[in-house]
Each structure stands twice: as structure tokens, then as C-alpha cells.
Write an enzyme that holds these catalytic residues in place. Structure first.
Site, mmCIF file in Angstrom:
data_model
loop_
_atom_site.group_PDB
_atom_site.id
_atom_site.type_symbol
_atom_site.label_atom_id
_atom_site.label_comp_id
_atom_site.label_asym_id
_atom_site.label_seq_id
_atom_site.Cartn_x
_atom_site.Cartn_y
_atom_site.Cartn_z
ATOM 1 N N GLU A 179 0.740 -1.166 0.154
ATOM 2 C CA GLU A 179 0.135 0.131 -0.047
ATOM 3 C C GLU A 179 0.723 1.352 0.137
ATOM 4 O O GLU A 179 0.403 2.405 0.459
ATOM 5 C CB GLU A 179 -1.059 0.000 1.083
ATOM 6 C CG GLU A 179 -1.941 -1.183 1.178
ATOM 7 C CD GLU A 179 -2.597 -1.285 -0.088
ATOM 8 O OE1 GLU A 179 -2.792 -0.154 -0.763
ATOM 9 O OE2 GLU A 179 -3.054 -2.464 -0.288
ATOM 10 N N GLY A 180 2.013 1.287 -0.506
ATOM 11 C CA GLY A 180 2.876 2.260 -0.843
ATOM 12 C C GLY A 180 3.882 2.147 0.462
ATOM 13 O O GLY A 180 3.487 2.062 1.662
#
Length: 586
Positions: A439-440
């Protein structure tokens, strides 16, 4: 392996006393909810996490997810626990009531989500991504798509996934190459490869709804040319039931360091039929609805693992006899004292406790603001949106960084036993480590915080967050705690405003330090607030324990901020000084 026990007393203190949940619901016009109802929800959630999910954790790690003849199977018990989960309505907690969702406040659901992460991170992942998919479909899909898919996603009869990453395109989605060709009937043919797809296939449900980023013909270059498509594993028949297999499949499942029971799939799309979600070339904005929710949920993964590790460490430290305490014999009836009496072990335990409970307070403050954003409008809603935008990278980045620190401390408390699989502590480290990446990555979160949320925004999001925290400080009755919390906020505000004119390379070089600096200060403010509220609590353990933990945090952990501050106030010259050839001496 340590037996997970939900920290209900802490939830109850934070929700009832610290966040004043009943008053909060009245203020936002959510009169149908109160603390009594929320307490019942989290109490029942605790039973499910403890009894149905936690016992599957170690065996799931040992067995892992498997791919046989193109089909994924998960460890024994996982699918059965999921059926119990959806039968009792847990998947529908936050869902739109128009599609049989329960529409609960986030402050009721977030504690349950934390408990599920603490009990079994691999199991929780598929349900987490489904909840995020629900948000994207509910907010951006056409009425026809919502009517076809949303109710069964909300109920959990079907699960959902997020398909962004490609072998050559991770953070830089401008490089994305999956294609979407119009079929002429309103549908599209999706062709391409996606990697790292959580729950890309499983043996839990009759259908899986993939949300896939792809490019239309003649789409603009870069991220402005990306669209979002809903691509089901099985196409529906006239009655809305799964029927024809779509042209997609699992190429492989990743062999990973941790979360081994969660199927992380390579997905191949070969002219698979899909439907546009939202407007053409606006897919990234649609996907960010899903991603921002998932980023906070990943923060909860770090928090849940930290709680599980702390519980295991505390149990072991109370039982493990080793030498005598330097302050004198503590257990005369034993041949040695338990290691909990050793000051260095206590420092590790208190570090775990202070970081875990501090991050829990942050997560529930975030949940409270999600409630405000959901139920209000006008300036109040806008302020909440600003706070959430600013705190999202902090929750994701700091809570997962601290999850890794706390779980590593868990191994250290156990000593050699912590390194052995049967005790369960090393699994927590392996499972949690991914949370700093997906998610980054946390570096991306830090760049987002200092680049978009602070400097590009002109400090407005930071100011909204400062004002929220100032309101917490103003309610502190103890003059010394209030003064200290206020001085922290003023320092943070000054340093943050000083970054608004920073050179891009200097801001980027200080990004991770700014995220940690901000986080340590925010937790310092929250700890002073919690200690003040706890001082009048009828539970003596909470009244004294919160105050002493706050004092430990202020003395032992908060000073970390000063190292980060020193880096923030300097420049990036040292980072950019090396020529490429100077990184080695070949």
C-alpha cells in the site's frame, strides 16, 4: 505460541472516557449509537478473534496457501472461520444500508479490525481488501454495477481485490501497461499481468471481484490515462449468480517471508471481460478511495501485531526465571527471579506498551475523525477530511514501523526462544514486515506527508490536525501535563511551517524524519491527554498504569524526536554528494 486476548479494558477506557463516545455521537448527529452498543460490538468481536481466528494463526503459517491446478487453497479452518465471520455480519459492519450493510460508525469497527490483525494477520487480509473494494464500488461505480455486485461484496458472499502493481510498475503507475479494449456492448476486454494481488484467488467464496487499473486505447500518457475496471472471476448469469469463468487466472502465488497463509497472487488477464468504474482516465482517483482506506488498515496491522507481541512478551517475562534482580531478590521462594524484574527487560516491555497503546489512541482518534467526515457536512466535514488526509501516511508509516520495532523487541524478551518458531514471536516479525512495504512503502508515505500533505498544501492539513490536537490539550486538567503537551504542539507547528519553503530535495531528504518527528510528538500529546483522563478512572490499574506509561514515554521515547528534528533542520547535501561510482570501490 502466546494466546491472544483482546485488550478490552483499554478499548473501553479510550472509547468511553478518553474519546467520550456518547458525546461524540451526539455532536455528529449519530444518535442511534452509544458506547453501550459499541462495547457490545467489540466484546463479541473479541470472542470471534480469540476463539475462531487466533487458533488458526500458527498452523496457517506452517501450511501456507497453495496453488494446485490453477486453484488456490488456504489452510484448513480458514474458509470455515470466514463463513462464520460473514454469517455473523462482521463483513457488513461499515456497509451501505441500501445494500444490507450495517452502516456502523468507524469507531465501532476499528477495534474489531485491530483485534483480527492481532489474532491472525494472514486471515484478516482478504476481508480487509474486500472492505476497501466496497468503498470504491459504492462511491464510483454505476448504479447497474452497484446493484449487481455491492450487496454480495458487503455481505462477504463475494470478496474483492485491488489490482495495481505490474512487474515493471510499482509506485510509478505512469508505467502501467495493462490494456482495456472496448467490446462495443459497454464492456471491455482487459489484458495484462498484475503482481502482489492479495486474495487474487481463494477457496472461501463463489466469486471474486477484481478492481483492475488499465489503459484505454489512445489514453493520455502517464497517470492521467489510467482507468479502473471491475473484473469478476466468474461472469454472472441472468439471475445474478456466478456462471461463466472469465478469461483470467492465477499464474503463481508468491513465496514470501511472512503472511504465508494469505495467497499473494500473480494475476493474468487475457481479454477478460470488465466494466468501467467511474469516468474514463480517472481510475487513479477512484483507486485512491480504496488505497487510502487500505493504508489506514495496514497501519492497524502494525498495531495488531504489536499488541500480540507485547502480550507474548509480558507472559514470558513473568514466567521465565533467570538470575536475581539487581535491585534485590524479588521471589525468595524461587531459585531465581522472573526476568520481568530486570530493568532492561522492563525497558523493552514498557517500550512495547507505550508504543502500542499510543498507536491505539492514534488509531481511534483517526476513527473518530472518520465518523465526523461520514456524518457531518460543511466546514466540520472539510476539517475532518483535512485531518484524515494528513494522518493517513502517519498512521500507515509510523504504526507499521513501530509494529516492526515492537515485534523485534518481542523476540529479544524471549531470548533464544524468540528465534524458535514454536513460540510464535518470530512469525509476528515476519508477518508484520510486509506492512512497511505494501500500500505504498513507508518511504512513499513519508514523501506523501511532507510533499503533498504539508508543502504542496501550504500547511492547511497540518493546521487542521494541530487544531484538533489543541482541543485535546485544552481539556487536560493537570497544569504540568497541559503545559508540556502545548509546548510540543507549538514546536511541531513551528518546525512544520519552516518546511513550507524548503527545496524539494531537502524536503525529500527529510521526509522519513519528518514523519517520525511528527508521530513522536503526536503520541506525546496523546499520552499526556490519556494520562490526565485516566487519573480519575475507577480502575486503579488504568489510573496509575496510564500515568506511569505516559511518564516512561516522555522520558525514554519522546527524545527520539530531537534526532529527527536535527535532520529536518539541515539540508540534503550529504545525501546527494556521492557520485554513483562512489557507492562502491570496485
Amino acid at each position: 505460541m502466546p494466546q491472544f486476548k483482546a485488550p478490552l479494558a483499554d478499548y473501553q477506557f479510550l472509547l468511553k472516557d478518553w474519546l467520550a463516545l456518547d458525546e461524540h455521537y451526539q455532536n455528529i448527529g449519530a444518535q442511534d449509537f452509544d458506547f453501550e452498543l459499541v462495547n457490545e460490538v467489540i466484546s463479541q468481536g473479541a470472542k470471534f478473534a480469540e476463539d475462531a481466528v487466533a487458533p488458526l494463526n500458527r498452523e496457517g503459517d506452517e501450511i501456507g496457501a497453495k496453488l494446485v491446478d490453477g486453484k488456490v487453497t488456504t489452510p484448513e479452518g480458514f474458509a470455515q472461520a470466514y463463513q462464520e465471520y460473514i454469517a455473523n455480519g462482521w463483513n457488513a459492519m461499515l456497509g451501505n444500508p441500501e445494500y444490507d450493510g450495517q452502516d456502523l460508525p468507524y469507531s465501532a469497527a476499528v477495534p474489531v479490525h485491530e483485534m483480527l490483525n492481532a489474532a491472525n494477520l494472514s486471515w484478516r487480509l482478504t476481508t480487509m481488501l474486500t472492505e476497501s473494494a466496497v468503498l470504491a464500488v459504492d462511491k464510483h461505480a454505476s448504479q447497474a454495477l452497484k446493484d449487481q455486485y455491492l450487496a454480495k461484496l458487503i455481505s462477504g458472499e463475494w470478496t474483492g481485490t485491488m489490482n495495481l502493481t505490474e512487474p515493471h510498475a510499482g509506485t510509478d503507475l505512469a508505467l502501467l501497461s495493462t490494456k482495456a479494449i472496448p467490446n462495443g456492448d459497454g464492456s471491455y476486454a482487459i489484458t495484462g499481468n498484475k503482481i502482489f494481488i492479495t486474495g487474487g484467488d481463494q477457496d472461501w467464496t463463489s466469486n471474486i471481484i477484481h478492481l483492475v487499473l488499465a489503459r484505454l486505447p489512445d489514453a493520455p500518457a502517464g497517470v492521467k490515462g489510467i482507468s479502473l475496471f471491475l473484473v469478476p472471476k466468474f461472469l454472472l448469469d441472468e439471475s445474478g449468480e456466478p456462471a461463466t469463468p472469465n478469461n483470467l487466472g492465477v499464474g503463481s502465488i508468491e513465496k514470501k517471508m511472512g503472511i504465508k497463509a494469505s495467497p499473494t497472487c500473480v494475476m493474468n488477464y487475457d481479454g477478460a471481460t470488465g466494466w468501467l468504474v467511474g469516468e474514463e482516465n480517472n481510475g487513479l482517483a477512484c483507486m485512491f478511495t480504496m488505497m487510502n482506506d487500505a493504508r489506514f488498515q495496514v497501519g492497524l496491522q502494525g498495531l495488531g501485531a504489536a499488541e500480540a507481541s507485547y502480550q507474548g512478551s509480558l507472559t514470558y517475562a513473568r514466567e521465565r526465571l533467570q538470575s536475581r534482580a539487581p535491585q534485590g531478590i524479588q521471589q525468595k521462594e524461587q531459585k531465581a527471579d522472573a526476568i520481568i524484574h530486570q530493568p532492561d527487560v522492563r525497558k523493552m516491555l514498557l517500550t512495547q506498551k507505550a508504543l502500542t497503546e499510543g498507536c491505539r489512541a492514534l488509531s481511534l482518534l483517526y476513527a473518530q475523525q472518520m465518523d465526523v467526515e461520514k456524518y457531518t457536512d460543511g466546514d466540520v466535514k472539510q476539517k475532518a477530511k483535512q485531518v484524515l488526509a494528513f494522518l493517513t501516511p502517519i498512521c500507515k508509516g509510523f504504526m507499521t514501523d513501530m509494529g516492526t520495532e515492537v515485534t523485534n523487541l518481542g523476540i529479544q524478551v524471549y531470548g533464544g526462544h524468540g528465534y524458535v518458531r514454536e513460540w510464535g514471536m518470530e512469525q509476528l516479525v515476519r508477518d508484520t514486515r510486509i506492512a512497511q512495504l505494501y500500500e505504498g512503502t513507508n518511504g512513499i508515505q513519508a514523501a506523501d506527508l511532507i510533499g503533498r500533505k504539508l508543502t504542496r498544501d501550504g500547511g492547511h492539513m497540518m493546521t487542521a490536525t494541530y487544531e484538533l490536537l489543541s482541543n485535546k490539550v485544552s481539556s487536560i486538567s493537570d497544569a504540568q501535563r497541559q503545559s508540556h503537551a502545548n509546548s510540543l504542539l507549538q514546536e511541531w507547528k513551528e518546525v512544520s511551517h519552516g518546511l513550507l519553503g524548503a527545496k524539494p530535495e531537502d524536503a525529500a531528504g527529510a521526509a522519513t524524519d519528518y514523519l517520525h518527528y511528527s508521530s513522536y510528538i503526536i503520541l506525546g500529546v496523546l499520552w499526556q491527554s490519556m494520562a490526565d483522563v485516566a487519573s480519575v478512572n475507577s480502575n486503579e490499574l488504568i489510573a496509575k498504569g496510564k500515568a506511569k506509561t505516559a511518564d516512561f514515554y516522555i522520558k525514554r521515547l519522546l527524545p527520539r524526536k530531537d534526532n529527527h528534528k536535527a535532520v529536518i533542520l539541515d539540508n540534503s547535501d550529504d545525501l546527494l554528494a556521492h557520485a554513483d561510482q562512489e557507492f562502491d570501490y570496485v
